[in-house]
Design a protein around this motif. Structure first.
Motif, PDB file in Angstrom:
ATOM      1  N   ASP A  51       2.947  36.587 -37.437  1.00  0.00           N
ATOM      2  CA  ASP A  51       4.369  36.763 -37.696  1.00  0.00           C
ATOM      3  C   ASP A  51       5.078  35.447 -37.415  1.00  0.00           C
ATOM      4  N   GLN A 132       4.402  42.643 -41.107  1.00  0.00           N
ATOM      5  CA  GLN A 132       5.754  42.867 -41.603  1.00  0.00           C
ATOM      6  C   GLN A 132       6.014  44.343 -41.895  1.00  0.00           C
ATOM      7  N   CYS A 133       4.974  45.161 -41.842  1.00  0.00           N
ATOM      8  CA  CYS A 133       5.098  46.597 -42.118  1.00  0.00           C
ATOM      9  C   CYS A 133       5.354  47.412 -40.860  1.00  0.00           C
ATOM     10  N   ARG A 137      10.021  46.046 -37.796  1.00  0.00           N
ATOM     11  CA  ARG A 137      10.550  45.431 -39.012  1.00  0.00           C
ATOM     12  C   ARG A 137      11.177  46.472 -39.937  1.00  0.00           C
ATOM     13  N   GLN A 138      10.440  47.544 -40.202  1.00  0.00           N
ATOM     14  CA  GLN A 138      10.858  48.470 -41.253  1.00  0.00           C
ATOM     15  C   GLN A 138      11.915  49.478 -40.809  1.00  0.00           C
TER      16      GLN A 138
END
Length: 412
Positions: A51, A132-133, A137-138
Motif C-alpha cells: 500500500d 486496496q480492497c 479503504r472500501q
C-alpha cells in the motif's frame, strides 16, 4: 419497522453473496492441490503490492510491542456516516506462524454518546487479494456491500469497529488469523484514549466469510484476549467445515471459480510452506495467480469465470488426498477445540444452497454440550443471499439485549 433496503442494498448483496458458492468449493480444491505435492525449489507465494499510504507500514519496533497495542492512529472523513467521528488504527497482532504483523481497524463513534458506550466489531465478508480492497479503504469509496448496515448499529449509539480481518497480506481464506485480528483490533480501539472505549462492553457480528472471522474471534477470546468484556457474538451463514463443503460440492468448472482460486492464493500467503500452491500449478495456473494477485472481487470473478482446477494444475484429482485436511481443519470452526464462552447467536437459512446446515447444527451441538449458551435461529426458505439480509436485524437486536444485561436465551 426496518426494511431490507435499509439494511443493505439487497439485490447487489444477494448477487455478491450468491457468488460465494464456487468460492469455497474451488478454494478448497486448490488448497488440496497445494498440499498434495512436496515443495519445489523456487515456488513462492505471490503477495499483493505494498500500500503506498505510509500509515499502513509497520514501525521498526513492531516486534517489541504487544498484541493490540496502538502503533499509530488518524482521523478520517466519513461522509456516509453523518454525526460520526472516524478513526483508523494501526495495531500489533500475530500471524499464523507466530510472527508480529501490523493490522488495521476503522472505528466509527457517534457524536454525543458517552464514554464506554457499547462497541461492536463488525466483520464484512471480503473476497479479495489486493490491499486496496480492504474495509479500511472500501468503507469510504462505496466498494463495501455491507457498509449501509453499519448505520443500524451507529443509530443505537454504539461505536463500531470494522477490522481489515484478512491481514496485511490479504490472506483470504485464513479464518483463524481473522479471529486474532478481530480481537486485537478491539483491543486497539479500547487502547486509543481519544475513542473513550477503554471499558466498553463488546459485541461481535459477521455473515458468511465475516461470520468465520467472528466465530473464530469468539472461540479464541477466552485464551487470546480474556480481558475483553465480550457480551455476545452473532454469526450467520457461516462455513464452519471447509472440508465438508469441498467434498459435497466438488471442484468442477464454476462461474465463481476465481474466488476459490483467490482463497487458495490467500492461504498460500498465510501458510507458505504448508500450502505451497505454486508447486502444483502449470504455466496457465501461474499466469492466473499472477493476474489475480492484486484484484478485488469483481476482477477476480471475471478472471476466473468458467475455469476448473484440473486445467490449471500439473495433476488431476487433487481433491482425493487426505493431507488437504490439515490446513482446512485448522481454519474450520467445526474442528477447532476452542469453544466460545460468551453468548452466541447463530442464524442460518434452511434453503442455503452453498453452506450446508448440517455442519452448523453439529457445531452448535458441540458448543452446547461444552456448556456454551447458544441461540440457533433457522430462517425457513432462506438461501445464502436472502438470509444475510433477513437475519441481520434480529442479530443486532440480540446484541442489544446483551448490552442491556438481558439474560441470553438458549436453544441448547
Amino acid at each position: 419497522m426496518i426494511s431490507d433496503a435499509t439494511l443493505y442494498p439487497a439485490r447487489p448483496l444477494m448477487r455478491r453473496v450468491a457468488r460465494l458458492g464456487g468460492v469455497i468449493v474451488a478454494a478448497l480444491a486448490m488448497i488440496a492441490a497445494a498440499l498434495v505435492v512436496p515443495p519445489a525449489v523456487g515456488a513462492a507465494p505471490v503477495f499483493p503490492a505494498q500500500d503506498p499510504d505510509a500509515f499502513y507500514a509497520p514501525p521498526a519496533d513492531l516486534g517489541a510491542r504487544a498484541d493490540g497495542d496502538v502503533l499509530r492512529a488518524r482521523t478520517v472523513p466519513a461522509p456516509a456516516y453523518p454525526g460520526v467521528d472516524a478513526w483508523q488504527i494501526l495495531f500489533r497482532s500475530t500471524n499464523s506462524a507466530g510472527a508480529p504483523i501490523a493490522g488495521v481497524t476503522t472505528v466509527l463513534i457517534p457524536w454525543g454518546t458517552p464514554a464506554d458506550r457499547p462497541l461492536v466489531s463488525y466483520q464484512p465478508f471480503i473476497n479479495s487479494l489486493g490491499l486496496q480492497c480492504a474495509p479500511s479503504r472500501q468503507l469510504f469509496d462505496g466498494g463495501l456491500q455491507e457498509a449501509p448496515a453499519l448505520n443500524l448499529l451507529l443509530q443505537r449509539g454504539w461505536a463500531v469497529a470494522v477490522p481489515d480481518h484478512l491481514g496485511p497480506t490479504s490472506a483470504y481464506g485464513a479464518a483463524q488469523l481473522g479471529g486474532r485480528l478481530v480481537l486485537d483490533g478491539v483491543r486497539a480501539a479500547q487502547r486509543l484514549p481519544e475513542a473513550g472505549l477503554g471499558r466498553s462492553p463488546v459485541g461481535l457480528a459477521g455473515y458468511s466469510g465475516g461470520g468465520m472471522a467472528t466465530g473464530w474471534a469468539a472461540a479464541l477470546a477466552p485464551t487470546h484476549a480474556p480481558e475483553i468484556d465480550l457480551v455476545g457474538a452473532a454469526i450467520g451463514g457461516t462455513p464452519v467445515d471447509l472440508g465438508e463443503i469441498a467434498g459435497r460440492l466438488g471442484g468442477g468448472a464454476s462461474s465463481a471459480f476465481g474466488l476459490g482460486f483467490a482463497a487458495a492464493i490467500g492461504l498460500e500467503r498465510e501458510y507458505p510452506t504448508r500450502a505451497p500452491l505454486g508447486d502444483v500449478l502449470n504455466d496457465e495456473g501461474h499466469a492466473l495467480r499472477d493476474r489475480m494477485s492484486n484484484l478485488c472481487t469483481d476482477g477476480i470473478l471475471a478472471a476466473g469465470a468458467g475455469r476448473s482446477i484440473d486445467e490449471l494444475t500439473t495433476r488431476p484429482g487433487v481433491l482425493d488426498d487426505s493431507s488437504v485436511r490439515t490446513v482446512m481443519d485448522e481454519n474450520s470452526l467445526a474442528h477447532a477445540p476452542q469453544v466460545p464462552r460468551a453468548p452466541l447467536y447463530v442464524w442460518h437459512g434452511d434453503a442455503d444452497e452453498l453452506v450446508g446446515m448440517g455442519p452448523v447444527q453439529g457445531t452448535v451441538g458441540r458448543y452446547c454440550a461444552s456448556g456454551a449458551r447458544v441461540q440457533f435461529a433457522v430462517l425457513p426458505g432462506g438461501d445464502h443471499g436472502s438470509t444475510a439480509v433477513a437475519g441481520a436485524a434480529p442479530a443486532f437486536a440480540y446484541l442489544g439485549d446483551r448490552f442491556a444485561g438481558v439474560a441470553a436465551p438458549t436453544t441448547c
